[in-house]
Design a protein around this motif. Structure first.
Motif, PDB file in Angstrom:
ATOM      1  N   PRO A  20     -10.435 -12.687 -40.191  1.00 25.77           N
ATOM      2  CA  PRO A  20     -10.044 -13.617 -40.346  1.00 25.77           C
ATOM      3  C   PRO A  20      -9.819 -13.949 -41.037  1.00 25.77           C
ATOM      4  O   PRO A  20      -9.425 -15.172 -41.498  1.00 25.77           O
ATOM      5  N   CYS A  21      -8.120 -13.023 -41.520  1.00 30.79           N
ATOM      6  CA  CYS A  21      -7.468 -13.605 -42.267  1.00 30.79           C
ATOM      7  C   CYS A  21      -6.223 -14.478 -41.448  1.00 30.79           C
ATOM      8  O   CYS A  21      -6.151 -15.937 -41.520  1.00 30.79           O
ATOM      9  N   ILE A  22      -6.040 -13.703 -40.214  1.00 34.12           N
ATOM     10  CA  ILE A  22      -5.481 -14.470 -39.159  1.00 34.12           C
ATOM     11  C   ILE A  22      -5.927 -14.197 -37.780  1.00 34.12           C
ATOM     12  O   ILE A  22      -5.713 -12.581 -38.038  1.00 34.12           O
ATOM     13  N   ASP A  23      -5.654 -14.730 -36.512  1.00 31.90           N
ATOM     14  CA  ASP A  23      -6.882 -14.012 -35.573  1.00 31.90           C
ATOM     15  C   ASP A  23      -5.323 -13.432 -34.464  1.00 31.90           C
ATOM     16  O   ASP A  23      -4.947 -14.336 -33.257  1.00 31.90           O
ATOM     17  N   PHE A  46       2.634  -4.735 -46.836  1.00 30.37           N
ATOM     18  CA  PHE A  46       3.139  -4.185 -45.679  1.00 30.37           C
ATOM     19  C   PHE A  46       2.566  -5.749 -44.687  1.00 30.37           C
ATOM     20  O   PHE A  46       2.873  -6.144 -43.970  1.00 30.37           O
ATOM     21  N   ALA A  47       1.379  -6.314 -44.985  1.00 35.12           N
ATOM     22  CA  ALA A  47       1.100  -8.030 -44.431  1.00 35.12           C
ATOM     23  C   ALA A  47       1.818  -8.645 -44.411  1.00 35.12           C
ATOM     24  O   ALA A  47       2.192  -9.928 -43.102  1.00 35.12           O
ATOM     25  N   ALA A  48       2.877  -8.789 -45.290  1.00 34.86           N
ATOM     26  CA  ALA A  48       3.235  -9.682 -45.594  1.00 34.86           C
ATOM     27  C   ALA A  48       4.939  -9.404 -43.952  1.00 34.86           C
ATOM     28  O   ALA A  48       5.361 -10.388 -43.498  1.00 34.86           O
ATOM     29  N   ALA A 155      -2.446 -16.097 -44.205  1.00 35.76           N
ATOM     30  CA  ALA A 155      -3.222 -14.471 -44.146  1.00 35.76           C
ATOM     31  C   ALA A 155      -3.056 -14.435 -44.923  1.00 35.76           C
ATOM     32  O   ALA A 155      -3.690 -13.256 -45.301  1.00 35.76           O
ATOM     33  N   VAL A 156      -1.908 -13.948 -45.755  1.00 34.57           N
ATOM     34  CA  VAL A 156      -1.518 -12.203 -47.426  1.00 34.57           C
ATOM     35  C   VAL A 156      -2.476 -13.565 -48.394  1.00 34.57           C
ATOM     36  O   VAL A 156      -3.249 -12.118 -48.644  1.00 34.57           O
ATOM     37  N   LEU A 157      -2.862 -14.921 -48.276  1.00 33.79           N
ATOM     38  CA  LEU A 157      -3.930 -14.870 -49.042  1.00 33.79           C
ATOM     39  C   LEU A 157      -5.222 -14.680 -49.261  1.00 33.79           C
ATOM     40  O   LEU A 157      -5.770 -14.273 -50.045  1.00 33.79           O
ATOM     41  N   ARG A 158      -5.644 -15.011 -47.647  1.00 34.53           N
ATOM     42  CA  ARG A 158      -6.866 -14.678 -47.353  1.00 34.53           C
ATOM     43  C   ARG A 158      -7.020 -13.242 -47.421  1.00 34.53           C
ATOM     44  O   ARG A 158      -7.992 -13.169 -48.448  1.00 34.53           O
TER      45      ARG A 158
END
Length: 165
Positions: A20-23, A46-48, A155-158
């Motif tokens: 759900p953060c980014i598909d 890492f996600a960023a 994505a990172v904020l979610r």
């Protein structure tokens, strides 16, 4: 969800938490595959990094899930709930702002062939509208870069909102 729970989730469950953060499968698989993370900051960093860069095809696929600014999704999914929360600064009862955003959205879609995307979290309707109007003067190449950056921020904020220490 606590970081320890995320770290110990089976790979399929971890991917479902991230989606759900980014598909974008590459990003979801990279973040889930890099576990365990020692801390929340390490996870977010890492996600960023994993989100930079998103390819044009990844951006296009991710954009299919984003509603127009000012139009709150009604679905019961986690992603729809996140989007409603992120657009909290846009009051659907403000007819003037809604009309301006609808007009701007139409212009943007005519020019760029996709919905206008902005990290709406923390922004007011006038700020979003100003950005929309400014971005209408961009070239398609400039806008592609901005949209990819906005997707990374979203994505990172979610993810930040999903995982706690």
């Amino acid at each position: 969800m606590k970081l320890a729970e995320f770290n110990s989730a089976d790979p399929t469950a971890a991917q479902a938490i991230l989606r759900p953060c980014i598909d974008i499968s590459r990003w979801v698989e990279a973040v889930a595959g890099a576990r365990p993370f020692a801390g929340r900051i390490e996870l977010l960093e890492f996600a960023a990094q994993a989100a930079n860069p998103f390819t044009p095809a990844e951006v296009e696929a991710a954009m299919a899930h984003h509603p127009r600014i000012g139009e709150r999704p009604t679905a019961a999914s986690t992603e729809a709930s996140m989007s409603r929360s992120e657009q909290a600064g846009v009051d659907p009862a403000d007819a003037e702002a809604a009309g301006s955003l609808a007009r701007g959205n139409r212009e943007y879609e005519e020019k760029f062939g996709r919905v206008f995307l902005i990290r709406a979290a923390g922004r007011t309707a006038p700020e979003i509208l100003a950005a929309l109007n400014q971005r209408l003067s961009n070239s398609p190449e400039e806008e592609d870069s901005i949209v990819a950056q906005q997707l990374r921020e979203i994505a990172v904020l979610r993810l930040e909102g999903l995982i706690s220490e």
